[in-house]
Design a protein around this motif. Structure first.
Motif, short mmCIF file in Angstrom:
data_model
loop_
_atom_site.label_atom_id
_atom_site.label_comp_id
_atom_site.label_asym_id
_atom_site.label_seq_id
_atom_site.Cartn_x
_atom_site.Cartn_y
_atom_site.Cartn_z
N THR A 178 0.82 -1.22 0.00
CA THR A 178 0.00 0.00 0.00
C THR A 178 0.85 1.26 0.00
O THR A 178 0.32 2.37 -0.15
CB THR A 178 -0.91 0.03 1.24
OG1 THR A 178 -0.10 0.06 2.42
CG2 THR A 178 -1.82 -1.20 1.28
N GLY A 179 2.18 1.11 0.20
CA GLY A 179 3.06 2.25 0.24
C GLY A 179 3.07 2.99 1.56
O GLY A 179 3.70 4.05 1.69
N ARG A 180 2.41 2.44 2.59
CA ARG A 180 2.35 3.13 3.88
C ARG A 180 3.56 2.82 4.77
O ARG A 180 3.79 3.50 5.77
CB ARG A 180 1.06 2.76 4.60
CG ARG A 180 -0.18 3.11 3.79
CD ARG A 180 -1.43 3.04 4.63
NE ARG A 180 -2.64 3.04 3.82
CZ ARG A 180 -3.87 3.12 4.30
NH1 ARG A 180 -4.05 3.20 5.61
NH2 ARG A 180 -4.91 3.10 3.49
N LEU A 181 4.29 1.79 4.45
CA LEU A 181 5.50 1.43 5.17
C LEU A 181 6.65 1.41 4.17
O LEU A 181 6.45 1.14 2.99
CB LEU A 181 5.34 0.06 5.83
CG LEU A 181 4.20 -0.12 6.85
CD1 LEU A 181 4.18 -1.56 7.37
CD2 LEU A 181 4.32 0.86 8.00
N PRO A 182 7.88 1.69 4.64
CA PRO A 182 8.30 1.92 6.03
C PRO A 182 7.94 3.31 6.53
O PRO A 182 7.68 4.22 5.74
CB PRO A 182 9.82 1.74 5.96
CG PRO A 182 10.16 2.19 4.56
CD PRO A 182 9.01 1.74 3.70
N LEU A 183 7.97 3.46 7.86
CA LEU A 183 7.75 4.75 8.50
C LEU A 183 9.12 5.35 8.82
O LEU A 183 9.78 4.95 9.77
CB LEU A 183 6.92 4.58 9.77
CG LEU A 183 5.52 3.97 9.59
CD1 LEU A 183 4.82 3.84 10.93
CD2 LEU A 183 4.68 4.79 8.61
N LEU A 184 9.52 6.32 8.01
CA LEU A 184 10.83 6.94 8.15
C LEU A 184 10.73 8.17 9.06
O LEU A 184 9.63 8.67 9.31
CB LEU A 184 11.36 7.31 6.78
CG LEU A 184 11.47 6.13 5.79
CD1 LEU A 184 11.96 6.61 4.43
CD2 LEU A 184 12.39 5.04 6.35
N PRO A 185 11.86 8.67 9.57
CA PRO A 185 11.81 9.82 10.49
C PRO A 185 10.96 10.96 9.94
O PRO A 185 11.07 11.34 8.77
CB PRO A 185 13.29 10.22 10.61
CG PRO A 185 14.02 8.92 10.42
CD PRO A 185 13.23 8.16 9.39
N GLY A 186 10.07 11.48 10.80
CA GLY A 186 9.17 12.55 10.40
C GLY A 186 7.92 12.07 9.66
O GLY A 186 7.18 12.88 9.10
N TRP A 187 7.68 10.76 9.71
CA TRP A 187 6.56 10.18 8.94
C TRP A 187 5.22 10.78 9.33
O TRP A 187 4.29 10.86 8.52
CB TRP A 187 6.53 8.67 9.12
CG TRP A 187 6.23 8.21 10.52
CD1 TRP A 187 7.14 7.96 11.51
CD2 TRP A 187 4.95 7.94 11.08
NE1 TRP A 187 6.51 7.56 12.66
CE2 TRP A 187 5.16 7.53 12.43
CE3 TRP A 187 3.65 8.00 10.59
CZ2 TRP A 187 4.10 7.19 13.27
CZ3 TRP A 187 2.60 7.66 11.43
CH2 TRP A 187 2.83 7.26 12.75
N GLN A 188 5.09 11.25 10.59
CA GLN A 188 3.79 11.77 11.05
C GLN A 188 3.32 12.98 10.23
O GLN A 188 2.11 13.19 10.09
CB GLN A 188 3.87 12.15 12.53
CG GLN A 188 4.19 10.99 13.47
CD GLN A 188 5.69 10.83 13.71
OE1 GLN A 188 6.52 11.19 12.87
NE2 GLN A 188 6.05 10.29 14.87
N SER A 189 4.25 13.75 9.71
CA SER A 189 3.87 14.94 8.94
C SER A 189 3.59 14.62 7.47
O SER A 189 3.02 15.45 6.75
CB SER A 189 4.98 15.99 9.02
OG SER A 189 6.18 15.51 8.42
N ARG A 190 3.95 13.41 7.05
CA ARG A 190 3.77 13.04 5.64
C ARG A 190 2.68 12.00 5.41
O ARG A 190 2.14 11.89 4.31
CB ARG A 190 5.09 12.49 5.08
CG ARG A 190 6.24 13.47 5.10
CD ARG A 190 7.45 12.88 4.38
NE ARG A 190 7.91 11.63 5.01
CZ ARG A 190 8.81 11.56 5.96
NH1 ARG A 190 9.35 12.67 6.44
NH2 ARG A 190 9.18 10.40 6.46
N ALA A 191 2.36 11.21 6.42
CA ALA A 191 1.46 10.07 6.23
C ALA A 191 0.05 10.53 5.85
O ALA A 191 -0.51 11.42 6.47
CB ALA A 191 1.41 9.24 7.51
N ARG A 192 -0.47 9.90 4.83
CA ARG A 192 -1.85 10.10 4.40
C ARG A 192 -2.42 8.73 4.01
O ARG A 192 -1.90 8.11 3.10
CB ARG A 192 -1.93 11.07 3.20
CG ARG A 192 -1.46 12.48 3.52
CD ARG A 192 -2.43 13.18 4.49
NE ARG A 192 -2.04 14.56 4.74
CZ ARG A 192 -1.20 14.97 5.67
NH1 ARG A 192 -0.62 14.06 6.44
NH2 ARG A 192 -0.92 16.24 5.85
N PRO A 193 -3.43 8.23 4.71
CA PRO A 193 -4.13 8.87 5.84
C PRO A 193 -3.33 8.75 7.14
O PRO A 193 -2.31 8.07 7.21
CB PRO A 193 -5.42 8.06 5.92
CG PRO A 193 -5.05 6.70 5.43
CD PRO A 193 -4.02 6.91 4.36
#
Length: 279
Positions: A178-193
């Motif tokens: 789905t392209g949601r992982l990996p969660l790289l540093p600062g991911w909270q500001s980029r993740a959608r949803p």
């Protein structure tokens, strides 16, 4: 006084008031089903003979105030999670925590009590899309705000106990279709949803030190929510009926393990097939 979620933590007994904020790389609507899957699979993983989670009730529930929801009652047998002397104090059925959870998603209320004197925990949970720093989502009084501590958990960067760490659950390294992982540093500001899980924990268990209590709760939340994200491709897109079927199977296996019944080769093969199908 006893609330819908069990005995309330009296003001004089409430040693801690901590609000945990846990951003997650999925929407509130998606996580409504994801948390069902995560809880069931997490309980199955953590259970073994005479230790782990025994599900007593899991059924629809109607609240006069909140409408239809789900009620779940579990016995959490602590076993080796506590020092050996505590188990010798309570022979027979062993030490367990009774957890009562009322799920009216996106709001839940959980209460726990145990045979350990004055060990009580209440957890109120709210889920909100995108907003990860709401100042007073639980409408606390000024006196409660003054003593509340806020802890933000990063499911990718925070350090998990080495005994719980698994490379196949490391969301900072995993890749996802789905392209949601990996969660790289600062991911909270980029993740959608993105949504944030707010948990207000009122805890009274003075038999343990402050550092032990903090680590126990924080590690539990980090582990469970990291797993939910790591398993996301397993539950995204499933219907509620499909999720409930998996939940029922996992809870049945969990109870049999805790009660001392072996999970036979056929059941283990079915679980492996289910994991393969999920991936």
């Amino acid at each position: 006084m006893e609330s819908a979620a069990g005995p309330e933590v009296a003001a004089g007994d409430c040693l801690e008031l901590v609000e945990y904020r846990i951003p997650m790389p999925c929407s509130v609507a998606e996580y409504r089903l994801g948390q069902i899957y995560m809880i069931a699979k997490h309980c199955r993983q953590q259970s073994q003979l005479s230790e782990g989670v025994r599900v007593m009730l899991n059924e629809p529930y109607e609240s006069p105030e909140l409408g239809p929801g789900r009620y779940c009652e579990k016995k959490i047998y602590l076993g080796s999670r506590l020092a050996s002397w505590t188990n010798r104090l309570l022979p027979g059925d062993g030490i367990f925590v009774l957890e009562k959870s009322y799920n009216h998603f996106p709001t839940t209320k959980t209460g726990t009590c145990s045979y350990i004197p004055r060990l009580n925990i209440q957890v109120d949970t709210k889920f909100v899309d995108y907003q990860i720093d709401i100042e007073n989502i639980f409408s606390l009084s000024q006196s409660d705000l003054d003593r509340r501590r806020v802890v933000t958990i990063d499911i990718a960067a925070d350090q998990l106990d080495s005994r719980k760490y698994r490379a196949d659950e490391d969301v900072s390294q995993l890749t996802s279709p789905t392209g949601r992982l990996p969660l790289l540093p600062g991911w909270q500001s980029r993740a959608r949803p993105l949504h944030c899980c707010y948990k207000l924990v009122r805890a009274a268990f003075p038999v343990w030190g402050l550092q032990t209590r903090d680590r126990l709760v924080q590690q539990l939340l980090l582990h469970a929510h990291r797993q939910a994200a790591a398993w996301m491709d397993n539950w995204l897109g499933l219907s509620e009926d499909e999720i409930r079927t998996i939940e029922s199977q996992l809870f049945d296996e969990t109870n049999r393990l805790v009660e001392g019944e072996s999970v036979n080769a056929e059941t283990e093969e079915q679980e492996a097939d289910r994991d393969d199908a999920e991936h």
